[in-house]
Motif scaffolding. Sequence first.
Motif, short mmCIF file in Angstrom:
data_model
loop_
_atom_site.label_atom_id
_atom_site.label_comp_id
_atom_site.label_asym_id
_atom_site.label_seq_id
_atom_site.Cartn_x
_atom_site.Cartn_y
_atom_site.Cartn_z
N ARG A 23 45.06 12.69 31.44
CA ARG A 23 46.31 11.95 31.55
C ARG A 23 45.99 10.46 31.67
NH1 ARG A 23 48.55 12.87 36.23
NH2 ARG A 23 50.73 12.67 35.67
N GLU A 24 46.93 9.63 31.27
CA GLU A 24 46.70 8.19 31.27
C GLU A 24 46.32 7.68 32.66
OE1 GLU A 24 49.10 3.99 30.40
OE2 GLU A 24 49.94 5.88 29.68
N GLU A 25 47.03 8.12 33.69
CA GLU A 25 46.76 7.63 35.04
C GLU A 25 45.33 7.95 35.47
OE1 GLU A 25 51.14 8.76 34.75
OE2 GLU A 25 49.21 9.63 34.16
N TYR A 26 44.88 9.13 35.11
CA TYR A 26 43.52 9.56 35.48
C TYR A 26 42.48 8.73 34.74
CZ TYR A 26 39.64 12.82 36.39
OH TYR A 26 38.46 13.37 36.78
N LEU A 27 42.63 8.59 33.44
CA LEU A 27 41.64 7.88 32.63
C LEU A 27 41.58 6.40 32.97
CD1 LEU A 27 42.23 9.58 29.17
CD2 LEU A 27 40.31 9.94 30.72
N GLN A 28 42.70 5.82 33.34
CA GLN A 28 42.74 4.40 33.66
C GLN A 28 41.90 4.06 34.88
OE1 GLN A 28 44.08 1.78 32.14
NE2 GLN A 28 46.06 2.23 31.23
N ARG A 29 41.55 5.06 35.67
CA ARG A 29 40.77 4.81 36.88
C ARG A 29 39.27 4.69 36.61
NH1 ARG A 29 44.20 9.06 38.99
NH2 ARG A 29 46.09 8.06 39.76
N TYR A 30 38.83 5.01 35.40
CA TYR A 30 37.43 4.75 35.07
C TYR A 30 37.22 3.24 35.07
CZ TYR A 30 36.23 9.54 33.74
OH TYR A 30 35.96 10.89 33.76
N PRO A 31 36.10 2.77 35.60
CA PRO A 31 35.92 1.32 35.78
C PRO A 31 35.71 0.53 34.49
CG PRO A 31 33.93 2.51 36.39
CD PRO A 31 34.99 3.55 36.16
N SER A 32 35.24 1.18 33.43
CA SER A 32 34.90 0.43 32.22
C SER A 32 35.16 1.31 31.00
CB SER A 32 33.43 0.01 32.27
OG SER A 32 33.08 -0.78 31.16
N LEU A 33 36.16 0.92 30.21
CA LEU A 33 36.58 1.76 29.08
C LEU A 33 36.63 0.96 27.78
CD1 LEU A 33 39.60 3.57 30.78
CD2 LEU A 33 37.39 4.60 30.24
N ILE A 34 36.42 1.67 26.68
CA ILE A 34 36.62 1.09 25.36
C ILE A 34 37.46 2.06 24.54
CG2 ILE A 34 34.38 1.98 24.56
CD1 ILE A 34 34.31 -0.49 22.67
N ALA A 35 38.57 1.56 24.02
CA ALA A 35 39.49 2.39 23.22
C ALA A 35 39.44 1.96 21.77
CB ALA A 35 40.91 2.26 23.76
N ARG A 36 39.54 2.92 20.87
CA ARG A 36 39.58 2.63 19.44
C ARG A 36 40.69 3.44 18.77
NH1 ARG A 36 35.27 -0.40 17.69
NH2 ARG A 36 33.45 -0.48 19.07
N LEU A 37 41.39 2.80 17.83
CA LEU A 37 42.44 3.44 17.06
C LEU A 37 42.17 3.25 15.57
CD1 LEU A 37 45.60 2.19 18.99
CD2 LEU A 37 44.79 4.56 18.90
N ASN A 38 42.66 4.19 14.76
CA ASN A 38 42.60 3.98 13.31
C ASN A 38 43.73 3.03 12.92
OD1 ASN A 38 44.84 5.64 13.54
ND2 ASN A 38 44.25 7.04 11.92
N PRO A 39 43.71 2.46 11.71
CA PRO A 39 44.72 1.47 11.32
C PRO A 39 46.15 1.98 11.41
CG PRO A 39 42.89 1.41 9.79
CD PRO A 39 42.66 2.60 10.67
N GLU A 40 46.34 3.28 11.15
CA GLU A 40 47.70 3.84 11.19
C GLU A 40 48.18 4.12 12.62
OE1 GLU A 40 45.52 4.82 7.46
OE2 GLU A 40 45.11 5.17 9.59
N GLY A 41 47.26 4.10 13.59
CA GLY A 41 47.63 4.43 14.96
C GLY A 41 47.90 5.90 15.15
N THR A 42 47.29 6.73 14.30
CA THR A 42 47.53 8.18 14.37
C THR A 42 46.30 8.95 14.85
OG1 THR A 42 46.91 8.39 12.04
CG2 THR A 42 49.27 8.14 12.55
N ALA A 43 45.26 8.25 15.27
CA ALA A 43 44.06 8.89 15.80
C ALA A 43 43.36 7.90 16.71
CB ALA A 43 43.13 9.33 14.67
#
Length: 269
Positions: A181-201
């Motif tokens: 869940r978003e709330e749980y993952l946001q508590r990790y101290p250092s994150l990197i997120a990646r999306l494809n151009p369409e925002g579907t993955a």
Amino acid sequence: MLTYSDLESTIIEDLTLAWNSCWQGYAYETQYSEAQMKAWLEKCQIDLSQSVALKKSDRIIGFSLLALENKLGWIAGTCINPEFRGQHLFEPLLKYQLKKADSLILKGIQLEVLTQNHAIKVYEKIGFRKTRELYVYRHTKDALSAFAPRSRGGSVFREAILSDYFHARNESGFTPPWQRREEYLQRYPSLIARLNPEGTAGVLMTKEGQVLLDAWTMAWEQVDKLVSAILTMTQGDFRLTNQPKDCLTGYLSQHGLEADDIQYEMRYS
């Protein structure tokens, strides 16, 4: 004499000792240092005042940990010390935990349990119901030598800010398990997120250690590129916990990559 109490006043040293002792003999024996135990409790939002200890004299021989978030509860672990298993202590411990949680008027309480764990029968007996299967993958680079996705589209996944990542995931219709869940993952101290151009993955990892935390797409035509992106970002490993049955799991199975373990997500309401 056996007694129940909450864990609010338990010092971290005693809680860590109880955790490490009680998890012995399980499929995954999680052993924590005191610092790791403290960090895990904070990340999971464990409410020790609502969690339960089973004691013999002053010794914790079993416990149930309850996490709370947005009027939902999550059983983050219920277990009995190996010395006291087989004495029918698990069911009354869990019932005591649920009774304690009743006063909180929660929308529901969830947990995850490996499909081969005999505790499933107890969970079902006291009112938990299976909602879906969650897949656990623990494949190393060497074990993946025969696994080769058709495309190599890792480079099309661009870094995104976390709010955009979670917005896109929500819009896709992906329903995450508790630990994703978003709330749980946001508590990790250092994150990197990646999306494809369409925002579907999308893919979410820790910046340090390159641990894969989250991967999703609801579009079958994007799975090939998603898998390629994961393998590129993890330098060839594929380790992912609690993946719901979706087009990603279907793709992996289709290409001969099966889950190491399967868990049932269960809910009590």
